[in-house]
Design a protein around this motif. Structure first.
Motif, PDB file in Angstrom:
ATOM      1  N   ARG A   1     -21.230  -0.569   7.867  1.00  0.00           N
ATOM      2  CA  ARG A   1     -21.490  -0.143   6.491  1.00  0.00           C
ATOM      3  C   ARG A   1     -22.789   0.641   6.390  1.00  0.00           C
TER       4      ARG A   1
ATOM      5  N   GLY B   1     -11.802  -6.025   6.307  1.00  0.00           N
ATOM      6  CA  GLY B   1     -12.372  -4.734   5.962  1.00  0.00           C
ATOM      7  C   GLY B   1     -13.880  -4.694   6.176  1.00  0.00           C
TER       8      GLY B   1
ATOM      9  N   TYR C   1     -19.762   2.859   3.089  1.00  0.00           N
ATOM     10  CA  TYR C   1     -18.459   2.297   2.727  1.00  0.00           C
ATOM     11  C   TYR C   1     -18.395   2.135   1.219  1.00  0.00           C
ATOM     12  N   GLN C   2     -17.392   2.755   0.598  1.00  0.00           N
ATOM     13  CA  GLN C   2     -17.196   2.713  -0.844  1.00  0.00           C
ATOM     14  C   GLN C   2     -18.474   3.170  -1.560  1.00  0.00           C
ATOM     15  N   ALA C   3     -19.131   2.277  -2.300  1.00  0.00           N
ATOM     16  CA  ALA C   3     -20.307   2.693  -3.070  1.00  0.00           C
ATOM     17  C   ALA C   3     -21.561   2.810  -2.221  1.00  0.00           C
ATOM     18  N   GLN C   4     -21.559   2.292  -0.997  1.00  0.00           N
ATOM     19  CA  GLN C   4     -22.751   2.330  -0.150  1.00  0.00           C
ATOM     20  C   GLN C   4     -22.784   3.634   0.644  1.00  0.00           C
TER      21      GLN C   4
ATOM     22  N   LEU D   1     -16.219  -4.593   4.014  1.00  0.00           N
ATOM     23  CA  LEU D   1     -16.975  -5.422   3.069  1.00  0.00           C
ATOM     24  C   LEU D   1     -17.036  -6.879   3.505  1.00  0.00           C
TER      25      LEU D   1
END
Length: 312
Positions: free
Chosen positions: A266, A248, A271-274, A250
């Motif tokens: 990223r 993935g 990506y996600q919290a970023q 991360l």
């Protein structure tokens, strides 16, 4: 006849050359050169919450290289990329050279079948390769532990893709397994191009096969080995899809498989919290480009010139 010969030998007008080159130049400019130039330009800007870009010079690069919140991730990805490339150089290219040498020997039975089987994974999608190996090495439902048990090595099985100390090495080995056919075929073609007269003369002088390889074949295929090296360097510092398909964006566990390609993903897309930042992502992409450019320049300056002088 003389007039016809003269007309055939006459060089084509310049507009003919431009006409034939135009499609390739247009496609390359639209899909390679212009996006690259725009990426380089975007790295000098920052964007506000409203999407307005403002010029900041080298501020983005200073942030990535020296800011504690960014530099740790960048240098970690750079170091992982160096290790990823080093493992390919230590395994993929020497094994490819060995296989190519074996397949170039006369009278080897089944050489075509072996070459096809070894080269076949190169034709498969990296996503498929990553998914298959993730299933094989899974400690829950994978067949890796069972297969190792058949040869008495079940006790040595571990969740290699889930351990920080082995995840990057495992992914590098998967990549080597998939792409080993490329250096093998390039070197194999170079070995076939070695003049038979030279080899027959060496055999007539009583030289052994090992001596012929080290003193005749290897020096003659050095340009090909250099080409394989630089192709491996460029491919590994552009790598992304295998890491992303298995671990993935991360690049876990704990960013131990993070390379420049996943860091760029990223940073640019988020990506996600970023939260994604196109300008910071462009700066990361520019740094990737500079690393590859410096590596290629060092190769041409330090290696290719010597090989050209050697050929002359």
């Amino acid at each position: 006849m003389n007039l016809k010969a003269k007309s055939l030998s006459r060089p084509a007008p310049p507009w003919h050359i431009a006409l034939f080159l135009a499609p390739a130049v247009i496609i390359y400019s639209l899909f390679s050169a212009l996006p690259l130039l725009d990426t380089l330009r975007l790295g000098f800007y920052t964007s506000s919450d409203a999407g307005v870009h403002s010029f900041v010079g080298l501020s983005n690069y200073h942030t990535i290289l020296f800011d504690p919140d960014w530099s740790a991730a960048f240098w970690n990805a750079m170091w992982n990329n160096v290790k990823f490339f080093a493992m390919h150089m230590l395994l993929q290219n020497p094994i490819g050279l060995l296989l190519a040498t074996l397949f170039s020997l006369k009278g080897l039975r089944g050489a075509r079948s072996y070459r096809t089987l070894i080269f076949l994974p190169t034709l498969l999608s990296v996503v498929i390769i990553g998914f298959i190996w993730q299933l094989i090495l899974s400690p829950l439902w994978g067949v890796g532990e069972t297969l190792m048990g058949h040869v008495g090595l079940a006790d040595y099985f571990s969740p290699w893709l889930g351990q920080q100390s082995t995840a990057l090495v495992t992914l590098a080995l998967i990549s080597v397994w998939q792409y080993i056919g490329i250096p093998m075929m390039l070197i194999y073609a170079a070995l076939l191009a070695v003049p038979e007269e030279v080899l027959e003369a060496a055999y007539a002088e009583g030289a052994s096969g090992l001596r012929i390889f080290w003193q005749i074949k290897l020096p003659l295929i050095l340009p090909t080995l250099g080409l394989v090296t630089i192709l491996t360097f460029v491919a590994n510092f552009n790598a992304f899809d295998l890491i992303y398909s298995v671990k993935g964006a991360l690049a876990g566990p704990n960013y131990t498989t993070d390379i420049l390609g996943t860091l760029f993903y990223r940073t640019f897309f988020g990506y996600q919290a970023q939260i994604g930042s196109p300008t910071m992502g462009a700066a990361v992409a520019t740094l990737m480009f500079l690393v590859i450019l410096l590596g290629v320049a060092a190769y041409f300056y330090g290696v290719q010139r010597k090989l050209t002088r050697y050929e002359l």
